[in-house]
Scaffold this motif. Structure first.
Motif, PDB file in Angstrom:
ATOM      1  N   THR A 123       0.859  -1.184   0.000  1.00 25.71           N
ATOM      2  CA  THR A 123       0.000   0.000   0.000  1.00 25.71           C
ATOM      3  C   THR A 123       0.892   1.230   0.000  1.00 25.71           C
ATOM      4  O   THR A 123       1.718   1.393   0.891  1.00 25.71           O
ATOM      5  CB  THR A 123      -0.926   0.035   1.225  1.00 25.71           C
ATOM      6  OG1 THR A 123      -1.699  -1.166   1.251  1.00 25.71           O
ATOM      7  CG2 THR A 123      -1.863   1.221   1.162  1.00 25.71           C
ATOM      8  N   VAL A 124       0.737   2.093  -0.992  1.00 28.20           N
ATOM      9  CA  VAL A 124       1.589   3.267  -1.104  1.00 28.20           C
ATOM     10  C   VAL A 124       0.891   4.535  -0.642  1.00 28.20           C
ATOM     11  O   VAL A 124       1.532   5.527  -0.352  1.00 28.20           O
ATOM     12  CB  VAL A 124       2.088   3.453  -2.554  1.00 28.20           C
ATOM     13  CG1 VAL A 124       3.027   2.325  -2.938  1.00 28.20           C
ATOM     14  CG2 VAL A 124       0.926   3.525  -3.534  1.00 28.20           C
ATOM     15  N   GLU A 125      -0.431   4.533  -0.615  1.00 22.99           N
ATOM     16  CA  GLU A 125      -1.172   5.701  -0.150  1.00 22.99           C
ATOM     17  C   GLU A 125      -2.572   5.252   0.210  1.00 22.99           C
ATOM     18  O   GLU A 125      -2.772   4.115   0.621  1.00 22.99           O
ATOM     19  CB  GLU A 125      -1.187   6.792  -1.214  1.00 22.99           C
ATOM     20  CG  GLU A 125      -1.625   6.317  -2.598  1.00 22.99           C
ATOM     21  CD  GLU A 125      -1.592   7.439  -3.619  1.00 22.99           C
ATOM     22  OE1 GLU A 125      -2.385   8.381  -3.455  1.00 22.99           O
ATOM     23  OE2 GLU A 125      -0.790   7.369  -4.547  1.00 22.99           O
ATOM     24  N   ASP A 126      -3.551   6.127   0.081  1.00 25.82           N
ATOM     25  CA  ASP A 126      -4.912   5.784   0.434  1.00 25.82           C
ATOM     26  C   ASP A 126      -5.381   4.553  -0.331  1.00 25.82           C
ATOM     27  O   ASP A 126      -5.128   4.398  -1.519  1.00 25.82           O
ATOM     28  CB  ASP A 126      -5.854   6.954   0.139  1.00 25.82           C
ATOM     29  CG  ASP A 126      -7.283   6.639   0.544  1.00 25.82           C
ATOM     30  OD1 ASP A 126      -8.066   6.262  -0.344  1.00 25.82           O
ATOM     31  OD2 ASP A 126      -7.590   6.760   1.738  1.00 25.82           O
ATOM     32  N   ARG A 127      -6.071   3.655   0.377  1.00 24.99           N
ATOM     33  CA  ARG A 127      -6.489   2.388  -0.207  1.00 24.99           C
ATOM     34  C   ARG A 127      -7.317   2.572  -1.479  1.00 24.99           C
ATOM     35  O   ARG A 127      -7.288   1.727  -2.373  1.00 24.99           O
ATOM     36  CB  ARG A 127      -7.308   1.611   0.842  1.00 24.99           C
ATOM     37  CG  ARG A 127      -7.817   0.269   0.368  1.00 24.99           C
ATOM     38  CD  ARG A 127      -6.688  -0.716   0.185  1.00 24.99           C
ATOM     39  NE  ARG A 127      -7.122  -1.885  -0.562  1.00 24.99           N
ATOM     40  CZ  ARG A 127      -6.318  -2.782  -1.090  1.00 24.99           C
ATOM     41  NH1 ARG A 127      -5.023  -2.657  -0.975  1.00 24.99           N
ATOM     42  NH2 ARG A 127      -6.790  -3.820  -1.740  1.00 24.99           N
ATOM     43  N   TYR A 128      -8.046   3.667  -1.586  1.00 32.33           N
ATOM     44  CA  TYR A 128      -8.947   3.861  -2.718  1.00 32.33           C
ATOM     45  C   TYR A 128      -8.371   4.782  -3.784  1.00 32.33           C
ATOM     46  O   TYR A 128      -9.085   5.248  -4.654  1.00 32.33           O
ATOM     47  CB  TYR A 128     -10.295   4.399  -2.212  1.00 32.33           C
ATOM     48  CG  TYR A 128     -10.968   3.413  -1.300  1.00 32.33           C
ATOM     49  CD1 TYR A 128     -11.667   2.327  -1.831  1.00 32.33           C
ATOM     50  CD2 TYR A 128     -10.867   3.532   0.074  1.00 32.33           C
ATOM     51  CE1 TYR A 128     -12.272   1.400  -0.998  1.00 32.33           C
ATOM     52  CE2 TYR A 128     -11.467   2.601   0.911  1.00 32.33           C
ATOM     53  CZ  TYR A 128     -12.171   1.543   0.379  1.00 32.33           C
ATOM     54  OH  TYR A 128     -12.754   0.624   1.203  1.00 32.33           O
ATOM     55  N   SER A 129      -7.071   5.034  -3.742  1.00 33.18           N
ATOM     56  CA  SER A 129      -6.450   5.827  -4.787  1.00 33.18           C
ATOM     57  C   SER A 129      -6.439   5.026  -6.090  1.00 33.18           C
ATOM     58  O   SER A 129      -6.409   3.795  -6.075  1.00 33.18           O
ATOM     59  CB  SER A 129      -5.016   6.202  -4.398  1.00 33.18           C
ATOM     60  OG  SER A 129      -4.229   5.042  -4.292  1.00 33.18           O
ATOM     61  N   PRO A 130      -6.464   5.688  -7.246  1.00 31.44           N
ATOM     62  CA  PRO A 130      -6.499   4.968  -8.524  1.00 31.44           C
ATOM     63  C   PRO A 130      -5.327   4.020  -8.725  1.00 31.44           C
ATOM     64  O   PRO A 130      -5.460   2.992  -9.383  1.00 31.44           O
ATOM     65  CB  PRO A 130      -6.488   6.092  -9.561  1.00 31.44           C
ATOM     66  CG  PRO A 130      -7.007   7.290  -8.840  1.00 31.44           C
ATOM     67  CD  PRO A 130      -6.538   7.147  -7.422  1.00 31.44           C
ATOM     68  N   GLU A 131      -4.149   4.355  -8.130  1.00 33.72           N
ATOM     69  CA  GLU A 131      -2.957   3.551  -8.363  1.00 33.72           C
ATOM     70  C   GLU A 131      -3.072   2.147  -7.791  1.00 33.72           C
ATOM     71  O   GLU A 131      -2.462   1.207  -8.292  1.00 33.72           O
ATOM     72  CB  GLU A 131      -1.727   4.249  -7.775  1.00 33.72           C
ATOM     73  CG  GLU A 131      -1.279   5.486  -8.537  1.00 33.72           C
ATOM     74  CD  GLU A 131      -2.155   6.694  -8.252  1.00 33.72           C
ATOM     75  OE1 GLU A 131      -3.003   6.601  -7.346  1.00 33.72           O
ATOM     76  OE2 GLU A 131      -1.988   7.716  -8.934  1.00 33.72           O
ATOM     77  N   ILE A 132      -3.827   1.963  -6.721  1.00 31.54           N
ATOM     78  CA  ILE A 132      -3.860   0.653  -6.075  1.00 31.54           C
ATOM     79  C   ILE A 132      -5.269   0.115  -5.917  1.00 31.54           C
ATOM     80  O   ILE A 132      -5.466  -0.910  -5.288  1.00 31.54           O
ATOM     81  CB  ILE A 132      -3.182   0.696  -4.692  1.00 31.54           C
ATOM     82  CG1 ILE A 132      -3.879   1.726  -3.790  1.00 31.54           C
ATOM     83  CG2 ILE A 132      -1.716   1.006  -4.821  1.00 31.54           C
ATOM     84  CD1 ILE A 132      -3.370   1.686  -2.371  1.00 31.54           C
ATOM     85  N   ARG A 133      -6.245   0.787  -6.501  1.00 32.57           N
ATOM     86  CA  ARG A 133      -7.625   0.328  -6.351  1.00 32.57           C
ATOM     87  C   ARG A 133      -7.818  -1.074  -6.910  1.00 32.57           C
ATOM     88  O   ARG A 133      -8.668  -1.833  -6.453  1.00 32.57           O
ATOM     89  CB  ARG A 133      -8.570   1.315  -7.045  1.00 32.57           C
ATOM     90  CG  ARG A 133     -10.049   1.052  -6.795  1.00 32.57           C
ATOM     91  CD  ARG A 133     -10.883   2.100  -7.481  1.00 32.57           C
ATOM     92  NE  ARG A 133     -10.596   3.423  -6.941  1.00 32.57           N
ATOM     93  CZ  ARG A 133     -10.782   4.563  -7.617  1.00 32.57           C
ATOM     94  NH1 ARG A 133     -11.221   4.519  -8.857  1.00 32.57           N
ATOM     95  NH2 ARG A 133     -10.508   5.718  -7.054  1.00 32.57           N
TER      96      ARG A 133
END
Length: 261
Positions: A123-133
């Motif tokens: 996880t690099v940032e907020d769980r719902y960010s586009p990068e890791i959604r």
């Protein structure tokens, strides 16, 4: 029992012996033949829980190629695994040259067995960010679920069936995967199954039943407005309907996970 060696290829005998050693827990392996398909061992370790970092290490035996390419898989949104600190070493621990061509890592092996390793941040940032959604992998304080596409690189080799993966995640936590498991070790049928492998470890409640000749497992964590068994009964109904429609299931074991995203 007596084996008629005249009817069994030497390469198949060597492969069977090697896989037996691996499954039984032996990890010191040396290859002496060039007429067998290469085989792969993977290990995944929770390296830094606070930073949500896992270490992934692969060992390839018997490739015989002067260079081996390893590639990530893309998600439906086009995002790809970004390994951190990719390195490769030879049989004696010597550093091997590595070059990157677009998203592919090319290891110059000079035909020898080799080990490669890299880190992955879950996880690099907020769980719902586009990068890791699109990631199905999730790491929490007391548990984790891992989805192969999010952290495995795939060697571009015709590998022997039977991929061994060792997991070192939560001490004492029971490991559950979508394949046959012995302790913290799991055996995948083939390289194509790596990206679709689901693993859960840690504080999950588990329900398991045989349905229509297949092993169905349900791992659930957290508190919900329904009981564990109520949800599992819905899963059982869906599995039964699917098997009635298609006649059989392509695999002998399935795992379903209920957890927050």
């Amino acid at each position: 029992m007596r084996l008629n060696q005249g009817t069994i290829p030497k390469g198949q005998i060597l492969i069977a012996v090697v896989l037996l050693l691996i499954v039984s827990g032996c990890t010191r392996i040396e290859t002496y033949a060039n007429d067998i398909d290469p085989f792969l061992l993977y290990s995944v370790r929770l390296k830094d829980h606070s930073l949500k970092v896992i270490e992934v290490k692969g060992r390839i035996f018997g490739s015989g190629r002067r260079s081996v390419r390893l590639r990530p898989l893309s998600s439906c949104d086009g995002s790809m695994l970004e390994p951190i600190g990719f390195t490769a070493v030879g049989p004696e621990g010597e550093r091997l040259p590595v070059k990157r061509i677009d998203d592919i890592y090319v290891v110059e092996t000079n035909g020898s067995d080799f080990t490669f390793s890299y880190d992955v941040v879950l996880t690099v940032e907020d769980r719902y960010s586009p990068e890791i959604r699109s990631m199905l992998t999730f790491l929490d304080r007391d548990r984790c679920r891992l989805f192969g596409k999010d952290f495995f690189l795939l060697p571009e080799l015709a590998l022997t069936d039977g991929i061994i993966v060792d997991f070192d995640l939560f001490p004492g936590g029971e490991l559950q995967t979508s394949w046959a498991t012995n302790g913290t070790r799991t055996l995948l049928p083939s390289i194509e199954d790596l990206p679709l492998t689901m693993v859960v470890s840690g504080d999950y409640r588990l329900i398991e039943e045989r349905i229509g000749g297949i092993d169905v497992r349900f791992a659930i964590a957290g508190e919900w407005s329904f009981r564990d068994r109520e949800f599992f009964n819905v899963i059982k109904s869906i599995v039964s309907e699917e098997m009635a429609l298609f006649g059989s299931a392509p695999h002998e074991r399935y795992i379903f996970v209920c957890d927050r995203n």
